[in-house]
Motif scaffolding. Structure first.
Motif, PDB file in Angstrom:
ATOM      1  N   GLU A  43       0.838  -1.182   0.000  1.00 21.91           N
ATOM      2  CA  GLU A  43       0.000   0.000   0.000  1.00 21.91           C
ATOM      3  C   GLU A  43       0.881   1.242   0.000  1.00 21.91           C
ATOM      4  OE1 GLU A  43      -0.303  -2.537   2.107  1.00 21.91           O
ATOM      5  OE2 GLU A  43      -2.048  -3.426   1.122  1.00 21.91           O
ATOM      6  N   ASN A  44       0.388   2.312  -0.621  1.00 16.73           N
ATOM      7  CA  ASN A  44       1.135   3.563  -0.632  1.00 16.73           C
ATOM      8  C   ASN A  44       0.166   4.731  -0.708  1.00 16.73           C
ATOM      9  OD1 ASN A  44       1.032   4.478  -3.714  1.00 16.73           O
ATOM     10  ND2 ASN A  44       1.397   2.264  -3.664  1.00 16.73           N
ATOM     11  N   ILE A  45       0.669   5.895  -0.402  1.00  9.75           N
ATOM     12  CA  ILE A  45      -0.129   7.124  -0.405  1.00  9.75           C
ATOM     13  C   ILE A  45       0.509   8.126  -1.353  1.00  9.75           C
ATOM     14  CG2 ILE A  45      -0.889   9.105   0.973  1.00  9.75           C
ATOM     15  CD1 ILE A  45      -1.109   7.240   3.352  1.00  9.75           C
ATOM     16  N   SER A  46      -0.319   8.782  -2.154  1.00  7.36           N
ATOM     17  CA  SER A  46       0.132   9.833  -3.066  1.00  7.36           C
ATOM     18  C   SER A  46      -0.515  11.153  -2.686  1.00  7.36           C
ATOM     19  CB  SER A  46      -0.222   9.487  -4.518  1.00  7.36           C
ATOM     20  OG  SER A  46       0.373   8.284  -4.926  1.00  7.36           O
ATOM     21  N   LEU A  66      -1.960  29.262 -17.086  1.00  6.91           N
ATOM     22  CA  LEU A  66      -0.755  28.508 -16.743  1.00  6.91           C
ATOM     23  C   LEU A  66      -0.999  27.694 -15.474  1.00  6.91           C
ATOM     24  CD1 LEU A  66       2.295  27.927 -17.179  1.00  6.91           C
ATOM     25  CD2 LEU A  66       2.764  29.912 -15.707  1.00  6.91           C
ATOM     26  N   TYR A  67      -0.564  26.423 -15.483  1.00 10.60           N
ATOM     27  CA  TYR A  67      -0.769  25.535 -14.348  1.00 10.60           C
ATOM     28  C   TYR A  67       0.550  24.860 -13.971  1.00 10.60           C
ATOM     29  CZ  TYR A  67      -5.731  26.120 -15.285  1.00 10.60           C
ATOM     30  OH  TYR A  67      -6.983  26.658 -15.474  1.00 10.60           O
ATOM     31  N   LEU A  68       0.861  24.902 -12.675  1.00  6.16           N
ATOM     32  CA  LEU A  68       2.059  24.255 -12.141  1.00  6.16           C
ATOM     33  C   LEU A  68       1.626  23.127 -11.213  1.00  6.16           C
ATOM     34  CD1 LEU A  68       4.140  27.450 -11.262  1.00  6.16           C
ATOM     35  CD2 LEU A  68       4.215  26.093 -13.374  1.00  6.16           C
ATOM     36  N   ARG A  69       2.323  21.995 -11.300  1.00  5.30           N
ATOM     37  CA  ARG A  69       1.921  20.807 -10.540  1.00  5.30           C
ATOM     38  C   ARG A  69       3.124  20.152  -9.875  1.00  5.30           C
ATOM     39  NH1 ARG A  69      -0.495  20.118 -15.924  1.00  5.30           N
ATOM     40  NH2 ARG A  69      -2.604  21.004 -15.811  1.00  5.30           N
ATOM     41  N   ALA A  70       2.845  19.466  -8.768  1.00  3.22           N
ATOM     42  CA  ALA A  70       3.876  18.704  -8.070  1.00  3.22           C
ATOM     43  C   ALA A  70       3.201  17.618  -7.259  1.00  3.22           C
ATOM     44  CB  ALA A  70       4.715  19.608  -7.167  1.00  3.22           C
ATOM     45  N   GLY A  71       3.948  16.562  -6.974  1.00  2.00           N
ATOM     46  CA  GLY A  71       3.380  15.475  -6.190  1.00  2.00           C
ATOM     47  C   GLY A  71       4.470  14.607  -5.604  1.00  2.00           C
ATOM     48  N   ASN A  72       4.064  13.737  -4.696  1.00  2.00           N
ATOM     49  CA  ASN A  72       5.003  12.816  -4.071  1.00  2.00           C
ATOM     50  C   ASN A  72       4.276  11.525  -3.694  1.00  2.00           C
ATOM     51  OD1 ASN A  72       7.951  12.858  -2.928  1.00  2.00           O
ATOM     52  ND2 ASN A  72       6.713  11.826  -1.380  1.00  2.00           N
ATOM     53  N   SER A  73       4.967  10.414  -3.845  1.00  2.00           N
ATOM     54  CA  SER A  73       4.426   9.107  -3.466  1.00  2.00           C
ATOM     55  C   SER A  73       5.203   8.585  -2.270  1.00  2.00           C
ATOM     56  CB  SER A  73       4.538   8.121  -4.634  1.00  2.00           C
ATOM     57  OG  SER A  73       3.740   8.520  -5.718  1.00  2.00           O
ATOM     58  N   PHE A  74       4.488   8.219  -1.233  1.00  2.00           N
ATOM     59  CA  PHE A  74       5.102   7.699  -0.024  1.00  2.00           C
ATOM     60  C   PHE A  74       4.970   6.174   0.003  1.00  2.00           C
ATOM     61  CE2 PHE A  74       3.648  11.989   0.818  1.00  2.00           C
ATOM     62  CZ  PHE A  74       4.770  12.583   1.384  1.00  2.00           C
ATOM     63  N   ALA A  75       6.020   5.507   0.443  1.00  2.00           N
ATOM     64  CA  ALA A  75       6.074   4.044   0.534  1.00  2.00           C
ATOM     65  C   ALA A  75       6.061   3.391  -0.840  1.00  2.00           C
ATOM     66  CB  ALA A  75       4.934   3.497   1.395  1.00  2.00           C
ATOM     67  N   ASP A  76       6.419   4.137  -1.865  1.00  2.00           N
ATOM     68  CA  ASP A  76       6.554   3.588  -3.211  1.00  2.00           C
ATOM     69  C   ASP A  76       8.041   3.396  -3.477  1.00  2.00           C
ATOM     70  OD1 ASP A  76       6.757   3.194  -6.022  1.00  2.00           O
ATOM     71  OD2 ASP A  76       4.805   4.133  -6.298  1.00  2.00           O
ATOM     72  N   GLU A  77       8.453   2.152  -3.711  1.00  2.00           N
ATOM     73  CA  GLU A  77       9.869   1.857  -3.838  1.00  2.00           C
ATOM     74  C   GLU A  77      10.473   2.338  -5.147  1.00  2.00           C
ATOM     75  OE1 GLU A  77      10.322  -2.294  -3.272  1.00  2.00           O
ATOM     76  OE2 GLU A  77       9.892  -2.241  -1.114  1.00  2.00           O
ATOM     77  N   VAL A  78       9.635   2.614  -6.138  1.00  2.00           N
ATOM     78  CA  VAL A  78      10.143   3.007  -7.451  1.00  2.00           C
ATOM     79  C   VAL A  78      10.055   4.513  -7.669  1.00  2.00           C
ATOM     80  CG1 VAL A  78       9.824   2.755  -9.943  1.00  2.00           C
ATOM     81  CG2 VAL A  78       9.596   0.769  -8.444  1.00  2.00           C
ATOM     82  N   ARG A  79       8.886   5.083  -7.418  1.00  2.00           N
ATOM     83  CA  ARG A  79       8.656   6.489  -7.737  1.00  2.00           C
ATOM     84  C   ARG A  79       8.571   7.307  -6.462  1.00  2.00           C
ATOM     85  NH1 ARG A  79       3.140   7.778 -10.646  1.00  2.00           N
ATOM     86  NH2 ARG A  79       2.440   7.148  -8.573  1.00  2.00           N
ATOM     87  N   SER A  80       9.135   8.515  -6.497  1.00  2.00           N
ATOM     88  CA  SER A  80       9.018   9.407  -5.347  1.00  2.00           C
ATOM     89  C   SER A  80       8.315  10.692  -5.771  1.00  2.00           C
ATOM     90  CB  SER A  80      10.405   9.682  -4.751  1.00  2.00           C
ATOM     91  OG  SER A  80      11.288  10.201  -5.750  1.00  2.00           O
ATOM     92  N   TRP A  81       9.065  11.682  -6.268  1.00  2.00           N
ATOM     93  CA  TRP A  81       8.468  12.977  -6.569  1.00  2.00           C
ATOM     94  C   TRP A  81       8.231  13.145  -8.066  1.00  2.00           C
ATOM     95  CZ3 TRP A  81      11.444  15.812  -9.895  1.00  2.00           C
ATOM     96  CH2 TRP A  81      12.805  15.500  -9.950  1.00  2.00           C
ATOM     97  N   SER A  82       7.361  14.093  -8.385  1.00  2.00           N
ATOM     98  CA  SER A  82       7.087  14.431  -9.775  1.00  2.00           C
ATOM     99  C   SER A  82       6.711  15.900  -9.868  1.00  2.00           C
ATOM    100  CB  SER A  82       5.950  13.561 -10.340  1.00  2.00           C
ATOM    101  OG  SER A  82       4.754  13.780  -9.623  1.00  2.00           O
ATOM    102  N   VAL A  83       6.903  16.481 -11.031  1.00  2.00           N
ATOM    103  CA  VAL A  83       6.540  17.872 -11.293  1.00  2.00           C
ATOM    104  C   VAL A  83       5.929  17.950 -12.686  1.00  2.00           C
ATOM    105  CG1 VAL A  83       8.289  18.884  -9.777  1.00  2.00           C
ATOM    106  CG2 VAL A  83       8.864  18.366 -12.155  1.00  2.00           C
ATOM    107  N   GLY A  84       5.199  19.033 -12.932  1.00  2.00           N
ATOM    108  CA  GLY A  84       4.600  19.207 -14.242  1.00  2.00           C
ATOM    109  C   GLY A  84       4.102  20.617 -14.452  1.00  2.00           C
ATOM    110  N   LEU A  85       3.795  20.932 -15.686  1.00  2.00           N
ATOM    111  CA  LEU A  85       3.217  22.232 -16.028  1.00  2.00           C
ATOM    112  C   LEU A  85       2.227  22.052 -17.154  1.00  2.00           C
ATOM    113  CD1 LEU A  85       4.566  23.456 -18.912  1.00  2.00           C
ATOM    114  CD2 LEU A  85       6.568  23.568 -17.452  1.00  2.00           C
ATOM    115  N   GLY A  86       1.301  23.009 -17.262  1.00  2.00           N
ATOM    116  CA  GLY A  86       0.292  22.946 -18.305  1.00  2.00           C
ATOM    117  C   GLY A  86      -0.133  24.326 -18.753  1.00  2.00           C
ATOM    118  N   VAL A  87      -0.628  24.392 -19.974  1.00  2.00           N
ATOM    119  CA  VAL A  87      -1.140  25.632 -20.552  1.00  2.00           C
ATOM    120  C   VAL A  87      -2.499  25.324 -21.173  1.00  2.00           C
ATOM    121  CG1 VAL A  87      -0.810  27.430 -22.265  1.00  2.00           C
ATOM    122  CG2 VAL A  87       1.169  26.546 -21.008  1.00  2.00           C
ATOM    123  N   LYS A  88      -3.505  26.161 -20.862  1.00  2.00           N
ATOM    124  CA  LYS A  88      -4.824  26.025 -21.456  1.00  2.00           C
ATOM    125  C   LYS A  88      -5.175  27.319 -22.187  1.00  2.00           C
ATOM    126  CE  LYS A  88      -6.918  22.768 -18.174  1.00  2.00           C
ATOM    127  NZ  LYS A  88      -8.048  22.541 -17.232  1.00  2.00           N
TER     128      LYS A  88
END
Length: 323
Positions: free
Chosen positions: A259-262, A273-295
């Motif tokens: 089990e893991n939490i994001s 303009l949109y800015l994004r970020a995230g983190n996964s806890f207890a995930d052995e492969v993935r940790s942080w991520s970032v992103g951006l978007g334009v509409k």
């Protein structure tokens, strides 16, 4: 019609409770490598990927077909489409398409497709580790059909039936899987909950047989699909013409891993303009991520990048169109 769908949702929730011993075995235990069709665990869409997958309660665009089919009924447009391209690990490439069409006042139909593929790989043997000059191919495909309904202004329900196929050299395996999802707005500001059960279906095995000895043939072992249960909460802390701030937290329970939490956040400036970020806890492969978007004028462009630890990185590029 709505009464029938309410009964369906009730039965679905009851089945979840009755099957909790299967959905929640050994909470926190490690069960990696015990499922088939692992490509179904890849995040689809740069917006969701940039928020580390904390997206089940946010999904309201075409990418919702891969996250929560009930999110298709939250799309305000008559038509919502997305194309997603990802450079995955080990030179794999992923291409995905999703489209949602509104039919009548509360009904929605969605079509989704996905392909994961790699360059031809040279065959090696014990005696020719440098390669034999022969090559094999690997590839996965998905085709999905979604129906979603906005049952009230607060509650929606969706279901997806999808055909999945995996091929490695001459071995081929296919199955039909189901996604179920619900989406509920509490009425307190913009707080909302969402629950989804993805990749639910029977175990699958490769077609054909393998030879044990000169006189014995045996079927390949069957493995269950990578069913995952997700519970997510999202809320808009800022919502004006100039500034938007959305956060989400999500519990992920895969049957083939721990089990893991994001957690994820999205900040919008001027609805452009949109800015994004995230983190996964207890995930052995993935940790942080970032992103951006334009509409702009019904079009959207999104990019995301995620750290994959020893597997290097993954990034997504998505293009969307609504009207």
């Amino acid at each position: 019609m709505r009464r029938l769908l309410l009964i369906t949702v009730f039965i679905f929730n009851a089945q979840l409770l009755l099957a909790q011993n299967n959905l929640f075995p050994r909470l926190g235990g490690q069960r990696a490598g015990t499922s088939s069709f692992s490509f179904l665990k890849i995040d689809i869409g740069a917006r969701a990927h940039g928020m580390s997958g904390a997206y089940t309660a946010i999904a309201d665009d075409a990418s919702s077909l891969f996250w929560n089919p009930a999110g298709a009924a939250r799309s305000p447009e008559k038509m919502n489409t997305m194309i997603d391209q990802s450079r995955w690990i080990a030179d794999f490439q992923l291409s995905a398409f999703a489209g949602i069409w509104k039919i009548g006042q509360v009904h929605y139909i969605g079509l989704s497709a996905l392909a994961l593929y790699a360059p031809p790989t040279e065959i090696t043997t014990e005696y020719r580790p440098g390669g034999t000059g022969e090559y094999f191919n690997y590839g996965d495909i998905l085709l999905g059909l979604t129906y979603a309904i906005r049952m009230t202004d607060r509650f929606s329900f969706g279901i997806t039936s999808k055909l999945v196929e995996e091929q490695l050299a001459e071995l081929k395996m296919r199955n039909v899987l189901i996604d179920l999802g619900t989406y509920y707005r509490t009425g307190y500001k913009d707080l909302r909950f969402a629950v989804s059960l993805l990749n639910f279906g029977a175990p699958a095995r490769p077609e054909g047989y393998f030879v044990v000895d000169d006189t014995t043939q045996t079927e390949y072992e069957a493995f269950a699909p990578p069913t995952i249960f997700r519970l997510s909460v999202a809320h808009e802390w800022l919502q004006s013409e100039r500034h938007e701030l959305t956060t989400a937290i999500q519990l992920n329970h895969p049957v083939d891993n721990a089990e893991n939490i994001s957690v994820g956040l999205e900040y919008g400036l001027g609805q452009l303009l949109y800015l994004r970020a995230g983190n996964s806890f207890a995930d052995e492969v993935r940790s942080w991520s970032v992103g951006l978007g334009v509409k702009w004028a019904g079009f959207s462009f999104d990019y995301s990048y995620a750290d994959m630890a020893d597997l290097n990185r993954s990034d997504h590029l998505s293009l969307g169109w609504t009207f």
